[in-house]
Scaffold this motif. Structure first.
Motif, PDB file in Angstrom:
ATOM      1  N   UNK A 176       0.828  -1.208   0.000  1.00 35.11           N
ATOM      2  CA  UNK A 176       0.000   0.000   0.000  1.00 35.11           C
ATOM      3  C   UNK A 176       0.862   1.257   0.000  1.00 35.11           C
ATOM      4  N   UNK A 177       1.899   1.256   0.828  1.00 35.88           N
ATOM      5  CA  UNK A 177       2.789   2.417   0.908  1.00 35.88           C
ATOM      6  C   UNK A 177       3.484   2.681  -0.424  1.00 35.88           C
ATOM      7  N   UNK A 178       3.958   1.627  -1.076  1.00 37.29           N
ATOM      8  CA  UNK A 178       4.658   1.804  -2.357  1.00 37.29           C
ATOM      9  C   UNK A 178       3.726   2.367  -3.427  1.00 37.29           C
ATOM     10  N   UNK A 179       2.474   1.922  -3.419  1.00 34.65           N
ATOM     11  CA  UNK A 179       1.508   2.441  -4.387  1.00 34.65           C
ATOM     12  C   UNK A 179       1.252   3.927  -4.121  1.00 34.65           C
ATOM     13  N   UNK A 180       1.056   4.281  -2.858  1.00 27.97           N
ATOM     14  CA  UNK A 180       0.822   5.692  -2.519  1.00 27.97           C
ATOM     15  C   UNK A 180       2.028   6.544  -2.876  1.00 27.97           C
ATOM     16  N   UNK A 181       3.228   6.056  -2.578  1.00 28.09           N
ATOM     17  CA  UNK A 181       4.453   6.806  -2.908  1.00 28.09           C
ATOM     18  C   UNK A 181       4.573   7.037  -4.409  1.00 28.09           C
ATOM     19  N   UNK A 182       4.228   6.035  -5.194  1.00 31.87           N
ATOM     20  CA  UNK A 182       4.302   6.169  -6.656  1.00 31.87           C
ATOM     21  C   UNK A 182       3.323   7.232  -7.145  1.00 31.87           C
ATOM     22  N   UNK A 183       2.101   7.193  -6.645  1.00 32.63           N
ATOM     23  CA  UNK A 183       1.078   8.157  -7.077  1.00 32.63           C
ATOM     24  C   UNK A 183       1.462   9.575  -6.657  1.00 32.63           C
ATOM     25  N   UNK A 184       1.959   9.720  -5.431  1.00 29.87           N
ATOM     26  CA  UNK A 184       2.368  11.048  -4.959  1.00 29.87           C
ATOM     27  C   UNK A 184       3.541  11.564  -5.784  1.00 29.87           C
ATOM     28  N   UNK A 185       4.490  10.676  -6.076  1.00 29.15           N
ATOM     29  CA  UNK A 185       5.626  11.067  -6.908  1.00 29.15           C
ATOM     30  C   UNK A 185       5.194  11.526  -8.283  1.00 29.15           C
ATOM     31  N   UNK A 186       4.226  10.815  -8.865  1.00 29.66           N
ATOM     32  CA  UNK A 186       3.700  11.218 -10.170  1.00 29.66           C
ATOM     33  C   UNK A 186       3.077  12.606 -10.110  1.00 29.66           C
ATOM     34  N   UNK A 187       2.279  12.829  -9.085  1.00 31.41           N
ATOM     35  CA  UNK A 187       1.594  14.119  -8.948  1.00 31.41           C
ATOM     36  C   UNK A 187       2.591  15.259  -8.773  1.00 31.41           C
ATOM     37  N   UNK A 188       3.679  15.006  -8.052  1.00 26.89           N
ATOM     38  CA  UNK A 188       4.659  16.056  -7.789  1.00 26.89           C
ATOM     39  C   UNK A 188       5.576  16.320  -8.978  1.00 26.89           C
ATOM     40  N   UNK A 189       6.009  15.247  -9.648  1.00 27.49           N
ATOM     41  CA  UNK A 189       7.051  15.401 -10.664  1.00 27.49           C
ATOM     42  C   UNK A 189       6.555  15.290 -12.097  1.00 27.49           C
ATOM     43  N   UNK A 190       5.361  14.734 -12.282  1.00 25.09           N
ATOM     44  CA  UNK A 190       4.851  14.545 -13.646  1.00 25.09           C
ATOM     45  C   UNK A 190       3.352  14.835 -13.651  1.00 25.09           C
ATOM     46  N   UNK A 191       3.006  16.036 -13.205  1.00 24.33           N
ATOM     47  CA  UNK A 191       1.596  16.403 -13.012  1.00 24.33           C
ATOM     48  C   UNK A 191       0.796  16.275 -14.311  1.00 24.33           C
ATOM     49  N   UNK A 192       1.426  16.598 -15.434  1.00 24.77           N
ATOM     50  CA  UNK A 192       0.704  16.559 -16.714  1.00 24.77           C
ATOM     51  C   UNK A 192       0.194  15.152 -17.011  1.00 24.77           C
ATOM     52  N   UNK A 203     -10.159  21.899 -15.915  1.00 31.03           N
ATOM     53  CA  UNK A 203      -8.836  21.952 -15.311  1.00 31.03           C
ATOM     54  C   UNK A 203      -8.831  21.071 -14.065  1.00 31.03           C
ATOM     55  N   UNK A 204      -7.648  20.514 -13.753  1.00 29.56           N
ATOM     56  CA  UNK A 204      -7.522  19.632 -12.600  1.00 29.56           C
ATOM     57  C   UNK A 204      -6.866  20.374 -11.441  1.00 29.56           C
ATOM     58  N   UNK A 205      -7.458  20.248 -10.271  1.00 29.13           N
ATOM     59  CA  UNK A 205      -6.913  20.897  -9.085  1.00 29.13           C
ATOM     60  C   UNK A 205      -6.924  19.908  -7.922  1.00 29.13           C
ATOM     61  N   UNK A 206      -5.969  20.078  -7.012  1.00 28.81           N
ATOM     62  CA  UNK A 206      -5.968  19.279  -5.786  1.00 28.81           C
ATOM     63  C   UNK A 206      -6.838  19.976  -4.758  1.00 28.81           C
ATOM     64  N   UNK A 207      -7.123  19.267  -3.689  1.00 30.25           N
ATOM     65  CA  UNK A 207      -7.958  19.847  -2.628  1.00 30.25           C
ATOM     66  C   UNK A 207      -7.310  21.103  -2.027  1.00 30.25           C
ATOM     67  N   UNK A 208      -6.012  21.088  -1.695  1.00 35.07           N
ATOM     68  CA  UNK A 208      -5.396  22.320  -1.179  1.00 35.07           C
ATOM     69  C   UNK A 208      -5.470  23.482  -2.171  1.00 35.07           C
ATOM     70  N   UNK A 209      -5.291  23.176  -3.465  1.00 35.29           N
ATOM     71  CA  UNK A 209      -5.371  24.238  -4.474  1.00 35.29           C
ATOM     72  C   UNK A 209      -6.783  24.801  -4.548  1.00 35.29           C
TER      73      UNK A 209
END
Length: 709
Positions: A394-410, A449-455
């Motif tokens: 579970x942690x590895x899946x979450x880390x991958x998704x978070x990494x994608x969002x941070x470094x490859x948002x497009x 457009x796509x936005x995160x909850x904080x945005x």
């Protein structure tokens, strides 16, 4: 060696019926067990070679051959592994549940080698009796001077053992298939089972049909190998064709020159891949290899969106690849398949103890030699260790998704519509996963457009700050009169009412996030929002009702409101409610009478958009209750209407038609206009019922006919 007879060392004569009926859930699993044992025998031999205790003969090629003989009704599993002496057969075969693999590992536990021994329990061999009336073993140990041994048993407690005739080290297990299981003498059935259970075992596996006619192929002379059996040399004449030139003349053109080919007995091809992709490090793998592996294993020719390569050696050994598949629509089946392996041996699909429930929507493979399997290697024993593995995945899946969002948002945005069901389901099922993903959940807004909850919340805060700046200018105009009124209000004897108002204000301090469930159906509201530069997010999945309810419970500073749940102040003109009181009374009376609904809630406003006659507001709580009822009322046992919607018809007195009704309540068209206004407002929320739609169409035609006169 003198033939001897004896009794198997077991505590009950009923052990074989137990094995046949209860040890394995599927009888076809016997083939996996026998091939696993054969692979173990080869691994042991290679291990001895690495440690310098045995020298493999030149040209040695480790392999397992499965031979079916439909005529004799037999099936053989043949290996060129370590083999057994008569003493070892007596120890490992005659004593049920004495594992040769465990004994071997204990003997050489201080001599490190990366090769893994598959077997651990010593019961796999006996699975053969689930499908065979009789089983023979022919084995020759690798040890110098060893004597071949032949062992027979018919599934009872008696066995016989004598000198055998095998002339090369290794073991042959021969099963005499019983009449109820003759499918296991069929070449195609056995091929299917090898592909299912043994597709990635660490030793090459070949399938052979006894007495089958040899197949041939042609190869170039330079491609010949020493092991090839050449039948003949085949001469091929040159291939030519006649070409017409531009001047009309013809000439013969050579496509392929004359050449010789060698006709050989067709080379056997292993059925398995001994180096599956998950055994490699991620840096060794290309995108195309990941895609090819996905197509091969899951027979899905739609490319996966992306994948996660798991590669862990400590505190437990775990490797694997998880794929996020592409989903065409919400109505596609999104049930995935996670194949679980133990040392490249297939165990089962979707074992819930290892794979978190929400990740079973994915497709992938996981290989964990440390899994605490039961004796049949078909299920897990209860072990806290398994929970740690599940948490790691579970942690590895979450880390991958978070990494994608941070470094490859497009690309993350491109994937979002397909992966959002996985993530939302995961958030509902796993608190830790939800904690990690909370700020990386995307929302698609009405502007695409796509936005995160904080945005999203940050944008709302900026709007509030702008509004406060405007209000502060107005506050400078506040005079002593307003102060005196405020002071008077404090002592007007209505302290209890003010307390209630204060509680209501506290409740409403949560920041609203507006959302749309149907872009087409709620188009009127979307237009109203866009005109006032307001935003809303699109939540049109079935899972979204449960999802936003959970988000609210975890984030108490905001609340989700469907775009039709309420009219924000931004959409209305700033007027004194008292000035609209007479209009409210008149229109409430009129609409309740003409709609024949004395409980209808009516409100009047001056909307900035003068083209909208009315909107129908449905409270968020009642609508969610209705949605939940529909979701869980699959069998139709409950009536969703037992909890009626809390709806309010908001009439726009800036609209000419509403103004007309205020001035002409007794008009002959008033009833039709009231009904039409109500139905149009309702249509902006949801489809009308069949009877309502029929009446709406009939009334529309009537109104148009009147206007045409």
């Amino acid at each position: 060696m003198t033939e001897k007879h004896g009794n198997l060392s077991i505590t009950s004569e009923n052990i074989f019926p137990v094995i046949k009926k209860w040890l394995y859930s599927d009888h076809d699993i016997f083939l996996r067990e026998l091939i696993s044992n054969a692979c173990d025998a080869i691994t042991k031999l290679k291990k001895l070679n690495v440690m310098g205790e045995f020298d493999l003969p030149e040209g040695y090629k480790p392999k397992v051959v499965v031979e079916v003989d439909p005529e004799k009704k037999t099936l053989k599993v043949i290996d060129n592994g370590i083999g057994m002496t008569a003493e070892e057969v007596d120890k490992y075969i005659n004593q049920i549940a004495f594992s040769g693999a465990t004994d071997f590992l204990n003997k050489f536990k201080d001599k490190d080698d990366k090769d893994q021994i598959i077997g651990h329990f010593g019961l796999g061999f006996y699975s053969a009796f689930m499908v065979a009336d009789q089983v023979h073993i022919d084995s020759l140990s690798y040890q110098p001077g060893a004597v071949p041994v032949h062992w027979e048993c018919d599934g009872g407690t008696d066995f016989s053992m004598r000198d055998g005739e095998r002339d090369s080290f290794g073991t042959t297990i021969t099963l005499f298939i019983n009449e109820d299981c003759l499918e296991f003498c069929n070449e195609y059935r056995i091929r299917e089972l090898i592909n299912k259970y043994c597709a990635f075992m660490p030793t090459e596996i070949y399938l052979k049909v006894a007495n089958a006619e040899p197949e041939y192929e042609e190869i170039k002379p330079e491609d010949k190998k020493d092991t090839d059996t050449v039948i003949e040399t085949v001469h091929h004449e040159a291939r030519t064709h006649e070409k017409t030139n531009d001047d009309g003349s013809k000439e013969t053109v050579e496509d392929e020159p004359a050449h010789d080919m060698l006709k050989i007995v067709k080379r056997p091809v292993p059925l398995n891949d001994i180096h599956p992709l998950w055994t490699k490090t991620p840096s060794e793998c290309t995108d195309e290899e990941y895609k090819d592996f996905y197509r091969k294993v899951f027979n899905d020719y739609r490319e996966p969106l992306f994948w996660i390569h798991l590669n862990m050696d400590y505190p437990f050994n775990l490797k694997g690849i998880l794929y996020f598949p592409k989903i065409n629509s919400e109505y596609d089946s999104i049930e995935g398949t996670i194949k679980l392996y133990n040392n490249q041996v297939f165990v089962a699909d979707n074992i819930k103890e290892v794979i978190p429930e929400f990740l079973m929507l994915l497709k992938g493979v996981i290989d964990c030699p440390d899994l605490p399997l039961n004796v049949s290697r078909s299920a897990l024993q209860n072990d806290g260790f398994v929970k740690k593995i599940s948490d790691y995945i579970t942690k590895k899946v979450a880390d991958k998704l978070i990494g994608l969002c941070k470094t490859d948002k497009e690309n993350y945005e491109k994937y979002w519509d397909d992966i959002s069901p996985f993530i939302k389901y995961g958030c509902l099922k796993d608190e830790k996963f939800c904690d990690k993903m909370n700020d990386y959940i995307l929302f698609k807004d009405i502007n695409d457009k796509y936005v995160t909850l904080p945005e999203l919340l940050k944008k709302d805060e900026k709007k509030e700050e702008d509004a406060k700046d405007t209000d502060s200018k107005d506050e400078t105009k506040t005079d002593e009169t307003s102060d005196s009124k405020t002071e008077e209000a404090k002592t007007d004897g209505k302290a209890e009412d003010k307390k209630d108002d204060s509680a209501e204000e506290d409740k409403d301090k949560r920041k609203p996030i507006y959302y749309v469930t149907d872009v087409k159906q709620q188009g009127q509201y979307i237009n109203l929002f866009k005109e006032q530069n307001m935003n809303a997010v699109i939540l049109d999945r079935v899972i979204d009702t449960s999802f936003i309810t959970q988000l609210e419970s975890r984030n108490p500073d905001y609340k989700f409101l469907r775009i039709d749940a309420d009219l924000t102040d931004s959409l209305k003109e700033d007027v004194d409610p008292e000035s609209l009181k007479d209009d409210l009374d008149a229109l409430t009376k009129l609409f309740r009478k003409d709609l024949n609904n004395d409980k209808l809630k009516v409100n009047v406003e001056k909307l900035k958009n003068k083209d909208t006659a009315a909107v129908l507001n449905i409270s968020e709580e009642s609508r969610r209750m209705q949605d939940m009822m529909k979701m869980y009322n699959v069998g139709g046992g409950m009536d969703p209407n037992m909890f009626p919607k809390d709806e309010t018809l908001v009439l726009n007195v800036n609209h000419p038609l509403v103004s007309y009704l205020l001035k002409n309540p007794e008009s002959e068209n008033a009833e039709d206009f009231c009904k039409q206004i109500y139905d149009l407002a309702k249509l902006a929320n949801e489809p009308l019922e069949p009877a309502e739609m029929a009446e709406f169409i009939k009334r529309s035609n009537k109104i148009m006919l009147e206007l045409s006169k």
